[in-house]
Scaffold this motif. Structure first.
Motif, short mmCIF file in Angstrom:
data_model
loop_
_atom_site.label_atom_id
_atom_site.label_comp_id
_atom_site.label_asym_id
_atom_site.label_seq_id
_atom_site.Cartn_x
_atom_site.Cartn_y
_atom_site.Cartn_z
N ASN A 385 0.81 -1.22 0.00
CA ASN A 385 0.00 0.00 0.00
C ASN A 385 0.84 1.27 0.00
OD1 ASN A 385 0.67 -0.56 2.84
ND2 ASN A 385 -0.69 1.15 3.32
N HIS A 386 2.17 1.16 0.13
CA HIS A 386 3.04 2.34 0.10
C HIS A 386 4.47 1.87 -0.07
CE1 HIS A 386 4.46 6.42 0.92
NE2 HIS A 386 5.33 5.91 1.76
N MET A 387 5.26 2.69 -0.76
CA MET A 387 6.69 2.42 -0.90
C MET A 387 7.46 3.66 -0.49
SD MET A 387 6.91 0.16 -4.41
CE MET A 387 8.59 -0.31 -4.01
N GLY A 388 8.51 3.44 0.33
CA GLY A 388 9.34 4.56 0.77
C GLY A 388 9.08 4.96 2.20
N VAL A 389 9.46 6.18 2.51
CA VAL A 389 9.38 6.72 3.88
C VAL A 389 7.92 6.94 4.27
CG1 VAL A 389 9.96 8.71 5.32
CG2 VAL A 389 11.62 7.84 3.65
N ILE A 390 7.59 6.62 5.52
CA ILE A 390 6.34 7.08 6.13
C ILE A 390 6.71 8.03 7.26
CG2 ILE A 390 4.31 6.46 7.47
CD1 ILE A 390 4.09 3.90 5.99
N GLY A 396 5.18 18.84 9.16
CA GLY A 396 6.61 18.98 8.93
C GLY A 396 7.18 17.93 8.00
N CYS A 397 6.34 17.05 7.45
CA CYS A 397 6.82 15.97 6.59
C CYS A 397 7.13 16.46 5.18
CB CYS A 397 5.76 14.87 6.52
SG CYS A 397 5.47 14.02 8.08
N ALA A 398 8.09 15.80 4.53
CA ALA A 398 8.43 16.11 3.15
C ALA A 398 7.34 15.61 2.22
CB ALA A 398 9.77 15.47 2.80
N PRO A 399 7.18 16.22 1.04
CA PRO A 399 6.15 15.77 0.09
C PRO A 399 6.30 14.29 -0.25
CG PRO A 399 7.08 17.88 -0.60
CD PRO A 399 7.91 17.41 0.56
N GLY A 400 5.15 13.60 -0.30
CA GLY A 400 5.14 12.20 -0.65
C GLY A 400 5.36 11.24 0.49
#
Length: 446
Positions: A385-390, A396-400
């Protein structure tokens, strides 16, 4: 770093739960919308009717709010429209699609709450208020959002609202995001149509109050129809050097009220030494409405901890770690309980950190029928359901890295004990610019 964290965990927790591989299977039904959806919630009524909310993703000033679906368990639910559309006001710019939560009462009344944004004319600032949406007969085939009553409960700066009910008594909790980050509670004694302030779960708790003011993260408020107590879970820090310089909510507390929210007494569920902190994202709490047992779950960014209380939240069992490989790193816990069965859900990956750009995430459910002595872990999602950083740092989170926002949920069908899980998947669709467009997926236990 990983080894050091594991040492901290083992020092604080009494044991791993001895979780084994489970055999539960789920159907996964995407509830695709052109606007996209995230941060969903789910509840199941006494007759098996499933209700779902999702926060609209793409901004559109003509229709921006919280979406709502209903339908029989196991079927694709029917899209009903915008839950909070009726809260707009003539001459003012008011938008929904803020944090949302809902409850289905014993008489099948829907009690919902959403955060509403009052925007200034230049779109530079916003004041956030808490709303209540009350809809009769949510299980009826003729249900419509046109019959809902909507009003504002608090127009001051607010954040992360939760709602629960016990008969005609409905409780709404939310953060004061403007001055103290304390938790405010309002109560309705007429099924959510009028409200008044009651006591705050953090105030009057001596050192707990000191450690929690400007330093807490609030989970759900939960009413128990067995004892008629009401409970509120929160993670908080401690006074001193850390509080002045960092946000370190390394304690988990549950406050209990035995007088309908007027007064509260907080009990420590679990703690770890800094730098551990339980903000990944919310600590969650559930009550088994058949026996009054309480269950709490929380994550420090790697493990899902579980603890239970059989004496109305006074004492809590030693916390155990629930998740096992391939759910090596697990966050976003939620929990549901009914008739002795407890279901815990979480997003998890084989990666060693939620900050790993190569992480591949899935949805898991761990089930216990013996109050946490043992668990069986099953995968819920049929694809990643998601790939990469959560990221769990909010705005304050980065886009995506925050496409899943901060929440997903599980509920148990009281008719047959099967689980309904609603989660976010940002791999299914893209927006016109080619960016992932999050959608929500309803998983029903087979």
């Amino acid at each position: 770093m990983r080894k050091a964290l594991l040492v901290v965990i083992l020092a604080g927790a009494s044991a791993f739960a001895g979780t084994v591989s489970g055999s539960l299977s789920f159907s996964n039904t995407p509830l695709l919308r052109p606007e996209g959806e995230s941060e969903p919630a789910v509840a199941v009524a006494n007759d098996g009717t499933v209700a779902v909310t999702g926060l609209q993703w793409l901004f559109n000033p003509s229709f921006f709010g919280t979406h709502f679906w209903t339908g029989p368990f196991g079927a694709t639910p029917t899209f009903q429209g915008l839950l909070d559309s009726g809260l707009r006001q003539p001459g003012k710019i008011v938008f929904g699609s803020g944090d949302a939560d809902f409850d289905i009462g014993s008489n099948n009344t829907l009690h919902a709450t959403t955060l509403m944004f009052f925007i200034n004319p230049t779109f530079r600032t916003a004041q956030i208020g808490v709303s209540a949406v009350i809809c009769p007969n949510v299980t009826s085939a003729s249900f419509t959002l046109q019959n809902c009553t909507r009003h504002f409960v608090d127009r001051t700066q607010s954040d992360r609202d939760w709602i629960t009910s016990d008969g005609p008594h409905v409780y709404l909790s939310y953060h004061d995001s403007g001055f103290s980050s304390l938790i405010h509670v309002q109560r309705s004694d007429n099924d959510g149509f009028t409200w008044h302030r009651v006591g705050d779960p953090i105030v009057g708790q001596d050192g707990i109050t000191a450690g929690s003011t400007f330093n807490n993260i609030q989970g759900p408020i939960v009413a128990d129809p067995v004892t008629h107590n009401v409970y509120d879970i929160f993670a908080s820090g401690q006074t001193g050097f850390l509080k002045g310089r960092t946000f370190t909510p390394n304690h988990v507390f549950v406050s209990r009220s035995t007088d309908a929210g007027k007064h509260w007494t907080a009990s420590l569920v679990f703690q770890l030494p800094p730098p551990a902190k339980f903000d990944n994202v919310f600590p969650a709490l559930a009550v088994d409405s058949t026996n009054g047992n309480l269950y709490a779950v929380f994550s420090e960014g790697h493990h899902i901890f579980f603890s239970m209380s059989s004496d109305q939240g006074v004492q809590w069992s030693p916390a155990v770690v629930v998740n096992v490989a391939p759910a090596t790193t697990a966050i976003f816990p939620w929990i549901a309980a009914h008739a002795g069965t407890v279901d815990v859900v979480y997003y998890a990956t084989t990666a060693s950190s939620k900050n790993d750009a190569s992480a591949v995430w899935n949805v898991y459910l761990a089930q216990t029928a013996d109050n946490g002595a043992s668990f069986a872990q099953s995968v819920v999602s049929n694809t990643s359901n998601h790939m990469g950083v959560i990221c769990t740092n909010g705005t304050g989170c980065a886009p995506g890295t925050r496409n899943l926002l901060d929440l997903f949920k599980v509920a148990i069908n009281p008719v047959d004990g099967r689980a309904a899980v609603i989660y976010t998947d940002d791999t299914l669709t893209k927006d016109t610019a080619g960016n992932p467009l999050p959608q929500i997926v309803l998983a029903a236990q087979q």
